[in-house]
Design a protein around this motif. Sequence first.
Motif, PDB file in Angstrom:
ATOM      1  N   MET A   1       0.789  -1.306   0.056  1.00  0.00           N
ATOM      2  CA  MET A   1       0.049  -0.120  -0.070  1.00  0.00           C
ATOM      3  C   MET A   1       0.849   1.127  -0.044  1.00  0.00           C
ATOM      4  N   GLY A   2       1.901   0.965   0.870  1.00  0.00           N
ATOM      5  CA  GLY A   2       2.958   2.406   0.523  1.00  0.00           C
ATOM      6  C   GLY A   2       3.522   2.557  -0.689  1.00  0.00           C
ATOM      7  N   VAL A   3       3.984   1.501  -1.445  1.00  0.00           N
ATOM      8  CA  VAL A   3       4.491   1.687  -2.932  1.00  0.00           C
ATOM      9  C   VAL A   3       3.200   2.325  -3.704  1.00  0.00           C
ATOM     10  N   LEU A   4       2.036   1.735  -3.498  1.00  0.00           N
ATOM     11  CA  LEU A   4       0.828   2.261  -4.270  1.00  0.00           C
ATOM     12  C   LEU A   4       0.534   3.795  -3.992  1.00  0.00           C
ATOM     13  N   ALA A   5       0.844   4.084  -2.720  1.00  0.00           N
ATOM     14  CA  ALA A   5       0.678   5.644  -2.276  1.00  0.00           C
ATOM     15  C   ALA A   5       1.525   6.439  -2.833  1.00  0.00           C
ATOM     16  N   GLU A   6       2.935   6.011  -3.008  1.00  0.00           N
ATOM     17  CA  GLU A   6       4.069   6.763  -3.606  1.00  0.00           C
ATOM     18  C   GLU A   6       3.763   6.854  -4.979  1.00  0.00           C
ATOM     19  N   GLU A   7       3.494   5.819  -5.735  1.00  0.00           N
ATOM     20  CA  GLU A   7       3.406   5.767  -7.359  1.00  0.00           C
ATOM     21  C   GLU A   7       1.935   6.873  -7.517  1.00  0.00           C
ATOM     22  N   LEU A   8       0.846   6.789  -6.894  1.00  0.00           N
ATOM     23  CA  LEU A   8       0.081   7.525  -6.958  1.00  0.00           C
ATOM     24  C   LEU A   8      -0.037   9.010  -6.842  1.00  0.00           C
ATOM     25  N   ALA A   9       1.068   9.155  -5.819  1.00  0.00           N
ATOM     26  CA  ALA A   9       1.512  10.792  -5.481  1.00  0.00           C
ATOM     27  C   ALA A   9       2.149  11.476  -6.433  1.00  0.00           C
ATOM     28  N   GLN A  10       2.674  10.807  -7.484  1.00  0.00           N
ATOM     29  CA  GLN A  10       3.314  11.467  -8.436  1.00  0.00           C
ATOM     30  C   GLN A  10       2.525  12.126  -9.353  1.00  0.00           C
ATOM     31  N   ALA A  11       1.070  11.944  -9.426  1.00  0.00           N
ATOM     32  CA  ALA A  11       0.436  12.832 -10.344  1.00  0.00           C
ATOM     33  C   ALA A  11      -0.869  13.297  -9.517  1.00  0.00           C
ATOM     34  N   HIS A  12      -0.955  12.798  -8.095  1.00  0.00           N
ATOM     35  CA  HIS A  12      -2.448  13.019  -7.502  1.00  0.00           C
ATOM     36  C   HIS A  12      -1.835  13.429  -6.122  1.00  0.00           C
ATOM     37  N   ASP A  13      -3.002  14.085  -5.370  1.00  0.00           N
ATOM     38  CA  ASP A  13      -2.890  14.388  -3.932  1.00  0.00           C
ATOM     39  C   ASP A  13      -3.302  12.833  -3.197  1.00  0.00           C
ATOM     40  N   VAL A  14      -2.470  12.403  -2.537  1.00  0.00           N
ATOM     41  CA  VAL A  14      -2.498  11.161  -1.629  1.00  0.00           C
ATOM     42  C   VAL A  14      -2.574  11.370  -0.084  1.00  0.00           C
ATOM     43  N   ASP A  23       6.136   4.467  12.128  1.00  0.00           N
ATOM     44  CA  ASP A  23       7.560   5.166  12.100  1.00  0.00           C
ATOM     45  C   ASP A  23       7.994   5.526  10.691  1.00  0.00           C
ATOM     46  N   SER A  24       8.355   6.710  10.216  1.00  0.00           N
ATOM     47  CA  SER A  24       8.551   6.998   8.996  1.00  0.00           C
ATOM     48  C   SER A  24       9.826   6.534   8.657  1.00  0.00           C
ATOM     49  N   TYR A  25      10.799   6.817   9.605  1.00  0.00           N
ATOM     50  CA  TYR A  25      12.244   6.506   9.413  1.00  0.00           C
ATOM     51  C   TYR A  25      12.381   4.873   9.317  1.00  0.00           C
ATOM     52  N   ARG A  26      11.527   4.030  10.099  1.00  0.00           N
ATOM     53  CA  ARG A  26      11.382   2.852   9.885  1.00  0.00           C
ATOM     54  C   ARG A  26      11.064   2.185   8.576  1.00  0.00           C
ATOM     55  N   LEU A  27       9.960   2.728   8.055  1.00  0.00           N
ATOM     56  CA  LEU A  27       9.468   2.736   6.836  1.00  0.00           C
ATOM     57  C   LEU A  27      10.492   2.833   5.593  1.00  0.00           C
ATOM     58  N   ARG A  28      11.318   3.932   6.006  1.00  0.00           N
ATOM     59  CA  ARG A  28      12.236   4.220   4.792  1.00  0.00           C
ATOM     60  C   ARG A  28      13.491   3.254   4.970  1.00  0.00           C
ATOM     61  N   SER A  29      13.954   3.103   6.150  1.00  0.00           N
ATOM     62  CA  SER A  29      15.170   2.201   6.418  1.00  0.00           C
ATOM     63  C   SER A  29      14.796   0.593   5.872  1.00  0.00           C
ATOM     64  N   MET A  30      13.665   0.210   6.397  1.00  0.00           N
ATOM     65  CA  MET A  30      13.147  -1.353   6.120  1.00  0.00           C
ATOM     66  C   MET A  30      12.585  -1.592   4.708  1.00  0.00           C
ATOM     67  N   PRO A 147       0.416  -7.489  -7.552  1.00  0.00           N
ATOM     68  CA  PRO A 147       1.453  -8.491  -6.632  1.00  0.00           C
ATOM     69  C   PRO A 147       2.116  -7.301  -5.712  1.00  0.00           C
ATOM     70  N   PRO A 148       2.658  -7.680  -4.507  1.00  0.00           N
ATOM     71  CA  PRO A 148       3.524  -7.010  -3.742  1.00  0.00           C
ATOM     72  C   PRO A 148       4.544  -6.678  -4.608  1.00  0.00           C
ATOM     73  N   PRO A 149       5.187  -5.460  -4.458  1.00  0.00           N
ATOM     74  CA  PRO A 149       6.291  -5.125  -5.400  1.00  0.00           C
ATOM     75  C   PRO A 149       7.646  -5.422  -4.806  1.00  0.00           C
ATOM     76  N   VAL A 150       7.891  -6.659  -5.087  1.00  0.00           N
ATOM     77  CA  VAL A 150       9.232  -7.266  -4.329  1.00  0.00           C
ATOM     78  C   VAL A 150      10.319  -7.256  -5.425  1.00  0.00           C
ATOM     79  N   ASP A 151      11.497  -6.948  -5.027  1.00  0.00           N
ATOM     80  CA  ASP A 151      12.379  -6.906  -5.994  1.00  0.00           C
ATOM     81  C   ASP A 151      13.229  -8.519  -5.916  1.00  0.00           C
ATOM     82  N   VAL A 152      12.869  -9.130  -7.284  1.00  0.00           N
ATOM     83  CA  VAL A 152      13.512 -10.667  -7.088  1.00  0.00           C
ATOM     84  C   VAL A 152      14.522 -10.459  -8.041  1.00  0.00           C
ATOM     85  N   THR A 153      15.185  -9.511  -8.352  1.00  0.00           N
ATOM     86  CA  THR A 153      16.540  -9.620  -8.955  1.00  0.00           C
ATOM     87  C   THR A 153      17.790 -10.251  -7.853  1.00  0.00           C
TER      88      THR A 153
END
Length: 204
Positions: A1-14, A23-30, A147-153
């Motif tokens: 949901m956080g990634v979805l919010a970030e993507e939508l916020a590129q062109a919309h008010d979210v 914790d914003s720091y925890r979301l950013r670091s983890m 699907p959850p945006p998980v980096d599988v590389t």
Amino acid sequence: MGVLAEELAQAHDVTLLTSTRFDSYRLRSMLGLTLERVKTLPITQPLPPHPTRMQRFAAEMHLQKAARGFELVIRVATGTVPPPCGRRSWLHVQVPFAEATSKALRSSMRAAWNKAATQGYERVLFNSAFTAGFASVEHRAHAVVLPPPVDVTPSAQALPWHLRPQNIVSVGRFDGEGHCKRQLELVQAFARMVQGGLRGWQLI
């Protein structure tokens, strides 16, 4: 949901409507989430770990009131179907049915999801093809798998199978409040395999 919010916020008010402090720091670091363009709006006092039915009802009323001014509200479903709110509503389904998996309960939960797909929710998002498969055939046209945006590389080249250690790894939280990942049953099953002659393997 956080990634979805970030993507939508590129062109919309979210705005993230939340009844839980985060914790914003925890979301950013983890998780690598910055949410710089995403506003947050606490809709009620933080719910306790095991809220009562009345506390959940009060939080839902606060949410319904707060959501009136939004063009689109995306709700998360993790075991029950919440009512739609806002001018338009999408439902993001993360769990196909409750933990108890009797046929009667699966049938009632399936009916609830399918009702949500056609009554009040403009679109239903599922976190996997497995979860989407829980919807009945006639309602799958409404389903979108997101699907959850998980980096599988892989960050390093994978070892060939013959060089890999013989490990069975279980990843899941320990929880005794109804969402246990069955670690005890896994250990018991592994013990039976060892008693039956399995050698050279370890369960982690």
